[in-house]
Enzyme design. Structure first.
Site, PDB file in Angstrom:
ATOM      1  N   HIS A 138      -3.947  25.124 -46.212  1.00 65.13           N
ATOM      2  CA  HIS A 138      -5.078  25.685 -45.469  1.00 65.13           C
ATOM      3  C   HIS A 138      -4.658  26.043 -44.045  1.00 65.13           C
ATOM      4  CE1 HIS A 138      -7.420  23.802 -48.661  1.00 65.13           C
ATOM      5  NE2 HIS A 138      -8.514  24.358 -48.194  1.00 65.13           N
ATOM      6  N   ASN A 170       2.756  19.709 -45.433  1.00 65.47           N
ATOM      7  CA  ASN A 170       1.318  19.902 -45.631  1.00 65.47           C
ATOM      8  C   ASN A 170       0.592  18.583 -45.868  1.00 65.47           C
ATOM      9  OD1 ASN A 170      -1.180  21.338 -46.178  1.00 65.47           O
ATOM     10  ND2 ASN A 170      -0.788  20.975 -48.344  1.00 65.47           N
TER      11      ASN A 170
END
Ligand SMILES: *[C@@H]1O[C@H](CO)[C@@H](O)[C@H](O)[C@H]1NC(C)=O
Ligand SMILES: *[C@@H]1O[C@H](CO)[C@@H](O)[C@H](O)[C@H]1NC(C)=O
Length: 307
Positions: A138, A170
């Site tokens: 994201h 991440n």
């Protein structure tokens, strides 16, 4: 800070490369190279000072203007510019406040989705990411959009996503970095954050080369070499702004690496990304203060472990 400034100035004068690693960093990470080229004075050329016809009606475009088109997407919790060639966002902008972060939406109720707002031939596809070895990372974090299910769902559109190394990035360092950015709302009333990918040159022999993987079969989505976040933070009872800029490599980063190792002058990120950030704010002393001189730019690894 002084050291970094001197370092950068030296690199600028040499027309070379800025390295972000501060001298006192114990980090084993490769520094983030950001190209800086100082154009030589242009020779006097016989060119018009302005084109004759700046409209798209010019004869050369009789049968169409090829673009590029950067899709501009405004959602509940972010705005994004999407790059049709790289199938990644150019940037995703957010406004974080304690109020904006409130909510109970849970990411378990959302699914990654291809973005129908982008023409199909330019879309990042779910199958591109499938078994690619990369996480769907994201840019506007899901946890910044807990307001309601729709806001949360919008962060799962692939126009808000870029391929990120999962383990150690991440799911670890980058996630903790996102917590740090949310945490800024405790020190500042308004936090504006712009996140995006970078494709930075690496040295190969005596040449600088931009090299990135493209996932999908046929290849479709570029894998950024680095990611940036630039932050503008404001307190209501204070004039002026705090500005911070960070760029980190898309790879496993050891927890022990200090966040300051990835801190850069915002101008360096602008040059590398080809973007101008917060250009309505005059960048001068008295108006703008470096973020890390106002607050401790330190990640809270325990915050992550508590989750
Ligand atoms: C989101 O949707 C789920 C499943 O339909 C529901 O249980 C939940 O209450 C919703 N959350 C919000 C914040 O609306
Ligand atoms: C959010 O996405 C889920 C999963 O695709 C879907 O079932 C749900 O209806 C969506 N909620 C809203 C409010 O759009």
């Amino acid at each position: 800070m002084h050291r970094l400034v001197t370092f950068v100035a030296g690199a600028l004068l040499g027309g070379g490369v800025i390295y972000t690693a501060t001298r006192n960093s114990k980090s084993q990470q490769a520094p983030v190279p950001v190209p800086v080229s100082i154009p030589a004075p242009a020779p006097q050329l016989q060119v018009r000072s302005a084109p004759l016809d700046t409209s798209s009606e010019t004869e050369f475009l009789t049968y169409g203007n090829p673009g590029p088109v950067s899709d501009f997407l405004v959602r509940s919790r972010y705005a994004a510019s999407y790059n049709r060639a790289l199938r990644n966002p150019n940037w995703v902008a957010e406004h974080l406040t304690q109020e904006n972060l409130k909510g109970t939406a849970d990411r378990a109720n959302s699914e990654f989705k291809e973005d129908p707002n982008v023409p199909v031939q330019f879309r990042a596809l779910l199958k591109d990411y499938f078994r690619s070895g990369y996480d769907r990372g994201h840019m506007c974090p899901a946890a910044d959009a807990k307001k309601d299910n729709l806001s949360m769902n919008e962060t799962f559109l692939l126009t808000n996503i870029a391929p990120q190394v999962g383990k150690g990035f991440n799911r670890n360092y980058w996630a903790i970095f996102e917590i740090f950015v949310r945490g800024l709302t405790k020190s500042f009333d308004d936090v504006y954050c712009i996140t995006g990918p970078l494709y930075l040159p690496q040295k190969e022999g005596d040449k600088w080369v931009v090299k990135y993987e493209v996932i999908g079969n046929p290849p479709n989505v570029a894998v950024p070499t680095h990611f940036f976040k630039v932050i503008l933070a404001k307190r209501k009872n204070e004039a002026g702004f705090a500005i911070g800029a960070f760029a980190m490599p898309n790879k496993e980063i050891d927890d022990s690496t200090p966040l300051t190792a990835f801190s850069l002058p915002i101008e360096a990120v602008e040059k590398a990304a080809g973007l101008q950030f917060f250009d309505k704010v005059e960048r001068k002393a008295g108006v703008v203060t470096p973020l890390c001189s106002k607050i401790d730019c330190k990640l809270d690894h325990n915050a992550w472990k508590r989750k």
